[in-house]
Design a protein around this motif. Structure first.
Motif, PDB file in Angstrom:
ATOM      1  N   ARG A  68       0.822  -1.215   0.000  1.00 45.88           N
ATOM      2  CA  ARG A  68       0.000   0.000   0.000  1.00 45.88           C
ATOM      3  C   ARG A  68       0.854   1.263   0.000  1.00 45.88           C
ATOM      4  NH1 ARG A  68      -3.072   1.156   4.307  1.00 45.88           N
ATOM      5  NH2 ARG A  68      -1.736   0.054   5.800  1.00 45.88           N
ATOM      6  N   PHE A  69       2.002   1.220   0.655  1.00 46.56           N
ATOM      7  CA  PHE A  69       2.879   2.383   0.762  1.00 46.56           C
ATOM      8  C   PHE A  69       4.116   2.167  -0.092  1.00 46.56           C
ATOM      9  CE2 PHE A  69       1.657   3.882   5.345  1.00 46.56           C
ATOM     10  CZ  PHE A  69       0.316   3.865   4.974  1.00 46.56           C
ATOM     11  N   THR A  70       4.661   3.278  -0.615  1.00 48.75           N
ATOM     12  CA  THR A  70       5.892   3.228  -1.387  1.00 48.75           C
ATOM     13  C   THR A  70       6.823   4.351  -0.937  1.00 48.75           C
ATOM     14  OG1 THR A  70       4.733   2.342  -3.326  1.00 48.75           O
ATOM     15  CG2 THR A  70       6.924   3.271  -3.680  1.00 48.75           C
ATOM     16  N   ILE A  71       8.039   3.983  -0.572  1.00 49.21           N
ATOM     17  CA  ILE A  71       9.053   4.967  -0.205  1.00 49.21           C
ATOM     18  C   ILE A  71       9.945   5.219  -1.413  1.00 49.21           C
ATOM     19  CG2 ILE A  71      10.654   3.237   0.709  1.00 49.21           C
ATOM     20  CD1 ILE A  71      11.475   5.301   2.844  1.00 49.21           C
ATOM     21  N   SER A  72      10.327   6.471  -1.608  1.00 49.33           N
ATOM     22  CA  SER A  72      11.224   6.825  -2.704  1.00 49.33           C
ATOM     23  C   SER A  72      12.041   8.041  -2.279  1.00 49.33           C
ATOM     24  CB  SER A  72      10.447   7.117  -3.985  1.00 49.33           C
ATOM     25  OG  SER A  72       9.576   8.222  -3.805  1.00 49.33           O
ATOM     26  N   ARG A  73      13.057   8.342  -3.058  1.00 51.54           N
ATOM     27  CA  ARG A  73      13.883   9.505  -2.739  1.00 51.54           C
ATOM     28  C   ARG A  73      14.390  10.152  -4.006  1.00 51.54           C
ATOM     29  NH1 ARG A  73      18.499   7.428   0.977  1.00 51.54           N
ATOM     30  NH2 ARG A  73      19.256   9.584   0.793  1.00 51.54           N
ATOM     31  N   ASN A  74      14.664  11.440  -3.894  1.00 54.89           N
ATOM     32  CA  ASN A  74      15.269  12.202  -4.979  1.00 54.89           C
ATOM     33  C   ASN A  74      16.481  12.907  -4.390  1.00 54.89           C
ATOM     34  OD1 ASN A  74      15.999  14.181  -6.877  1.00 54.89           O
ATOM     35  ND2 ASN A  74      13.910  14.308  -7.664  1.00 54.89           N
ATOM     36  N   ASN A  75      17.651  12.370  -4.661  1.00 50.45           N
ATOM     37  CA  ASN A  75      18.866  12.908  -4.043  1.00 50.45           C
ATOM     38  C   ASN A  75      19.241  14.281  -4.592  1.00 50.45           C
ATOM     39  OD1 ASN A  75      19.089  10.737  -2.336  1.00 50.45           O
ATOM     40  ND2 ASN A  75      20.600   9.663  -3.595  1.00 50.45           N
ATOM     41  N   THR A  76      18.746  14.629  -5.781  1.00 52.90           N
ATOM     42  CA  THR A  76      19.037  15.963  -6.312  1.00 52.90           C
ATOM     43  C   THR A  76      18.192  17.026  -5.614  1.00 52.90           C
ATOM     44  OG1 THR A  76      17.427  15.764  -8.097  1.00 52.90           O
ATOM     45  CG2 THR A  76      19.666  15.001  -8.540  1.00 52.90           C
ATOM     46  N   LYS A  77      17.066  16.592  -5.040  1.00 51.98           N
ATOM     47  CA  LYS A  77      16.187  17.515  -4.310  1.00 51.98           C
ATOM     48  C   LYS A  77      16.295  17.344  -2.802  1.00 51.98           C
ATOM     49  CE  LYS A  77      12.704  17.987  -7.961  1.00 51.98           C
ATOM     50  NZ  LYS A  77      11.254  17.894  -8.286  1.00 51.98           N
ATOM     51  N   ASN A  78      17.182  16.430  -2.370  1.00 57.34           N
ATOM     52  CA  ASN A  78      17.352  16.178  -0.931  1.00 57.34           C
ATOM     53  C   ASN A  78      16.014  15.868  -0.251  1.00 57.34           C
ATOM     54  OD1 ASN A  78      20.029  16.719  -1.329  1.00 57.34           O
ATOM     55  ND2 ASN A  78      20.157  18.411   0.127  1.00 57.34           N
ATOM     56  N   THR A  79      15.219  15.036  -0.881  1.00 58.34           N
ATOM     57  CA  THR A  79      13.879  14.761  -0.396  1.00 58.34           C
ATOM     58  C   THR A  79      13.574  13.270  -0.461  1.00 58.34           C
ATOM     59  OG1 THR A  79      13.126  16.925  -1.146  1.00 58.34           O
ATOM     60  CG2 THR A  79      11.430  15.306  -0.649  1.00 58.34           C
ATOM     61  N   VAL A  80      12.902  12.792   0.573  1.00 62.50           N
ATOM     62  CA  VAL A  80      12.386  11.432   0.579  1.00 62.50           C
ATOM     63  C   VAL A  80      10.862  11.505   0.677  1.00 62.50           C
ATOM     64  CG1 VAL A  80      12.620  11.183   3.095  1.00 62.50           C
ATOM     65  CG2 VAL A  80      12.589   9.150   1.642  1.00 62.50           C
ATOM     66  N   TYR A  81      10.197  10.557   0.040  1.00 63.40           N
ATOM     67  CA  TYR A  81       8.745  10.575  -0.050  1.00 63.40           C
ATOM     68  C   TYR A  81       8.156   9.281   0.524  1.00 63.40           C
ATOM     69  CZ  TYR A  81       9.987  14.085  -3.553  1.00 63.40           C
ATOM     70  OH  TYR A  81      10.530  15.163  -4.205  1.00 63.40           O
ATOM     71  N   LEU A  82       6.911   9.382   0.932  1.00 65.95           N
ATOM     72  CA  LEU A  82       6.146   8.199   1.303  1.00 65.95           C
ATOM     73  C   LEU A  82       4.768   8.330   0.653  1.00 65.95           C
ATOM     74  CD1 LEU A  82       6.236   5.548   2.959  1.00 65.95           C
ATOM     75  CD2 LEU A  82       5.010   6.799   4.764  1.00 65.95           C
ATOM     76  N   GLN A  83       4.564   7.557  -0.395  1.00 66.64           N
ATOM     77  CA  GLN A  83       3.261   7.515  -1.060  1.00 66.64           C
ATOM     78  C   GLN A  83       2.396   6.498  -0.340  1.00 66.64           C
ATOM     79  OE1 GLN A  83       2.009   9.362  -3.729  1.00 66.64           O
ATOM     80  NE2 GLN A  83       0.087   8.340  -3.199  1.00 66.64           N
ATOM     81  N   MET A  84       1.264   6.954   0.169  1.00 69.78           N
ATOM     82  CA  MET A  84       0.381   6.099   0.954  1.00 69.78           C
ATOM     83  C   MET A  84      -0.938   5.945   0.232  1.00 69.78           C
ATOM     84  SD  MET A  84       1.221   7.551   4.779  1.00 69.78           S
ATOM     85  CE  MET A  84       0.407   9.104   4.491  1.00 69.78           C
ATOM     86  N   ASN A  85      -1.254   4.740  -0.194  1.00 67.77           N
ATOM     87  CA  ASN A  85      -2.501   4.435  -0.890  1.00 67.77           C
ATOM     88  C   ASN A  85      -3.359   3.500  -0.052  1.00 67.77           C
ATOM     89  OD1 ASN A  85      -1.535   5.923  -3.121  1.00 67.77           O
ATOM     90  ND2 ASN A  85      -0.599   4.091  -4.008  1.00 67.77           N
ATOM     91  N   SER A  86      -4.614   3.419  -0.400  1.00 64.82           N
ATOM     92  CA  SER A  86      -5.559   2.528   0.290  1.00 64.82           C
ATOM     93  C   SER A  86      -5.473   2.715   1.805  1.00 64.82           C
ATOM     94  CB  SER A  86      -5.279   1.065  -0.085  1.00 64.82           C
ATOM     95  OG  SER A  86      -5.364   0.876  -1.477  1.00 64.82           O
ATOM     96  N   LEU A  87      -5.504   3.937   2.230  1.00 63.66           N
ATOM     97  CA  LEU A  87      -5.328   4.232   3.646  1.00 63.66           C
ATOM     98  C   LEU A  87      -6.467   3.677   4.486  1.00 63.66           C
ATOM     99  CD1 LEU A  87      -3.888   7.801   3.259  1.00 63.66           C
ATOM    100  CD2 LEU A  87      -2.811   5.974   4.565  1.00 63.66           C
ATOM    101  N   LYS A  88      -6.113   3.263   5.697  1.00 73.33           N
ATOM    102  CA  LYS A  88      -7.055   2.677   6.643  1.00 73.33           C
ATOM    103  C   LYS A  88      -7.063   3.531   7.917  1.00 73.33           C
ATOM    104  CE  LYS A  88      -5.656  -1.941   5.063  1.00 73.33           C
ATOM    105  NZ  LYS A  88      -5.110  -3.261   5.504  1.00 73.33           N
ATOM    106  N   PRO A  89      -8.144   3.485   8.670  1.00 73.81           N
ATOM    107  CA  PRO A  89      -8.168   4.237   9.938  1.00 73.81           C
ATOM    108  C   PRO A  89      -6.997   3.887  10.848  1.00 73.81           C
ATOM    109  CG  PRO A  89     -10.374   3.533   9.371  1.00 73.81           C
ATOM    110  CD  PRO A  89      -9.452   2.887   8.371  1.00 73.81           C
ATOM    111  N   GLU A  90      -6.538   2.656  10.811  1.00 74.77           N
ATOM    112  CA  GLU A  90      -5.411   2.256  11.661  1.00 74.77           C
ATOM    113  C   GLU A  90      -4.074   2.835  11.209  1.00 74.77           C
ATOM    114  OE1 GLU A  90      -7.688   0.250  10.237  1.00 74.77           O
ATOM    115  OE2 GLU A  90      -6.781  -1.649   9.571  1.00 74.77           O
ATOM    116  N   ASP A  91      -4.062   3.514  10.071  1.00 74.04           N
ATOM    117  CA  ASP A  91      -2.850   4.224   9.644  1.00 74.04           C
ATOM    118  C   ASP A  91      -2.747   5.601  10.310  1.00 74.04           C
ATOM    119  OD1 ASP A  91      -3.420   2.946   6.361  1.00 74.04           O
ATOM    120  OD2 ASP A  91      -1.931   2.236   7.801  1.00 74.04           O
TER     121      ASP A  91
END
Length: 119
Positions: free
Chosen positions: A67-90
Protein backbone atom coordinates in the motif's frame (compact mmCIF):
# COMPACT_ATOMS: atom_id res chain seq x y z
CA UNK A 1 24.26 17.49 11.19
CA UNK A 2 21.10 17.23 9.06
CA UNK A 3 17.73 18.83 9.53
CA UNK A 4 14.56 17.05 8.44
CA UNK A 5 11.18 18.69 7.78
CA UNK A 6 8.11 16.60 6.98
CA UNK A 7 5.06 17.84 5.10
CA UNK A 8 2.00 16.47 3.36
CA UNK A 9 0.02 15.13 6.27
CA UNK A 10 -3.67 15.78 6.68
CA UNK A 11 -7.15 14.31 6.95
CA UNK A 12 -8.27 11.75 4.38
CA UNK A 13 -11.09 9.25 4.10
CA UNK A 14 -10.44 5.53 4.27
CA UNK A 15 -9.35 4.25 0.88
CA UNK A 16 -7.76 7.55 -0.03
CA UNK A 17 -4.15 8.52 -0.65
CA UNK A 18 -1.58 10.94 0.69
CA UNK A 19 2.03 11.64 -0.18
CA UNK A 20 4.38 12.68 2.59
CA UNK A 21 7.59 14.55 1.85
CA UNK A 22 10.68 14.98 3.97
CA UNK A 23 13.10 17.72 2.99
CA UNK A 24 16.64 17.43 4.29
CA UNK A 25 19.25 20.10 4.73
CA UNK A 26 22.74 20.09 6.09
CA UNK A 27 25.24 17.39 5.30
CA UNK A 28 25.21 15.25 2.17
CA UNK A 29 21.75 13.78 1.89
CA UNK A 30 22.72 11.00 -0.48
CA UNK A 31 24.95 9.36 2.10
CA UNK A 32 22.05 8.63 4.46
CA UNK A 33 19.71 5.70 4.73
CA UNK A 34 16.26 7.23 5.16
CA UNK A 35 13.25 5.89 6.98
CA UNK A 36 9.66 6.63 7.88
CA UNK A 37 8.22 5.79 11.27
CA UNK A 38 4.85 6.47 12.87
CA UNK A 39 3.37 6.77 16.33
CA UNK A 40 -0.32 6.41 17.07
CA UNK A 41 -1.88 7.76 20.27
CA UNK A 42 -1.05 5.54 23.21
CA UNK A 43 1.29 3.35 21.17
CA UNK A 44 5.02 3.12 20.69
CA UNK A 45 6.70 4.48 17.60
CA UNK A 46 6.91 1.84 14.89
CA UNK A 47 8.88 1.33 11.71
CA UNK A 48 7.06 1.95 8.42
CA UNK A 49 9.59 1.94 5.60
CA UNK A 50 13.24 2.47 4.78
CA UNK A 51 15.27 3.19 1.65
CA UNK A 52 18.99 2.96 1.08
CA UNK A 53 21.24 5.78 -0.07
CA UNK A 54 20.77 5.19 -3.79
CA UNK A 55 17.08 4.35 -3.71
CA UNK A 56 17.82 0.91 -5.08
CA UNK A 57 16.66 -0.99 -2.03
CA UNK A 58 13.61 -0.51 0.17
CA UNK A 59 11.85 -2.40 2.92
CA UNK A 60 8.43 -2.10 4.54
CA UNK A 61 6.56 -3.20 7.60
CA UNK A 62 4.03 -5.94 6.97
CA UNK A 63 1.20 -3.59 7.88
CA UNK A 64 1.90 -1.23 4.95
CA UNK A 65 3.49 -3.53 2.38
CA UNK A 66 1.71 -3.27 -0.94
CA UNK A 67 0.00 0.00 0.00
CA UNK A 68 2.88 2.38 0.76
CA UNK A 69 5.89 3.23 -1.39
CA UNK A 70 9.05 4.97 -0.20
CA UNK A 71 11.22 6.83 -2.70
CA UNK A 72 13.88 9.51 -2.74
CA UNK A 73 15.27 12.20 -4.98
CA UNK A 74 18.87 12.91 -4.04
CA UNK A 75 19.04 15.96 -6.31
CA UNK A 76 16.19 17.52 -4.31
CA UNK A 77 17.35 16.18 -0.93
CA UNK A 78 13.88 14.76 -0.40
CA UNK A 79 12.39 11.43 0.58
CA UNK A 80 8.74 10.57 -0.05
CA UNK A 81 6.15 8.20 1.30
CA UNK A 82 3.26 7.51 -1.06
CA UNK A 83 0.38 6.10 0.95
CA UNK A 84 -2.50 4.43 -0.89
CA UNK A 85 -5.56 2.53 0.29
CA UNK A 86 -5.33 4.23 3.65
CA UNK A 87 -7.05 2.68 6.64
CA UNK A 88 -8.17 4.24 9.94
CA UNK A 89 -5.41 2.26 11.66
CA UNK A 90 -2.85 4.22 9.64
CA UNK A 91 -3.75 7.29 11.72
CA UNK A 92 -0.58 8.48 13.44
CA UNK A 93 2.11 11.09 13.53
CA UNK A 94 4.59 10.18 10.80
CA UNK A 95 8.27 10.88 11.30
CA UNK A 96 11.10 11.01 8.83
CA UNK A 97 14.50 9.80 10.02
CA UNK A 98 18.06 9.59 8.71
CA UNK A 99 20.77 7.08 9.51
CA UNK A 100 24.33 8.07 8.82
CA UNK A 101 26.88 5.66 7.36
CA UNK A 102 28.27 3.41 10.08
CA UNK A 103 25.40 3.93 12.49
CA UNK A 104 23.07 1.10 13.47
CA UNK A 105 20.25 3.40 14.55
CA UNK A 106 18.59 6.46 13.08
CA UNK A 107 20.36 9.47 14.46
CA UNK A 108 18.36 12.35 12.98
CA UNK A 109 14.59 12.87 13.22
CA UNK A 110 12.03 15.31 11.91
CA UNK A 111 9.29 16.91 13.95
CA UNK A 112 6.53 14.75 12.50
CA UNK A 113 3.39 15.30 10.45
CA UNK A 114 -0.11 14.19 11.43
CA UNK A 115 -2.03 11.77 9.24
CA UNK A 116 -5.66 11.12 10.13
CA UNK A 117 -7.75 8.58 8.25
CA UNK A 118 -11.49 8.74 8.83
CA UNK A 119 -13.75 5.73 8.44
Amino acid sequence: QVQLVESGGGLVQAGGSLRLSCAASGRTFSSYTMGWFRQAPGKEREFVATINWSGGSAAYSDSVKGRFTISRNNTKNTVYLQMNSLKPEDTAVYYCAARDTGYSTYNYWGQGTQVTVSS
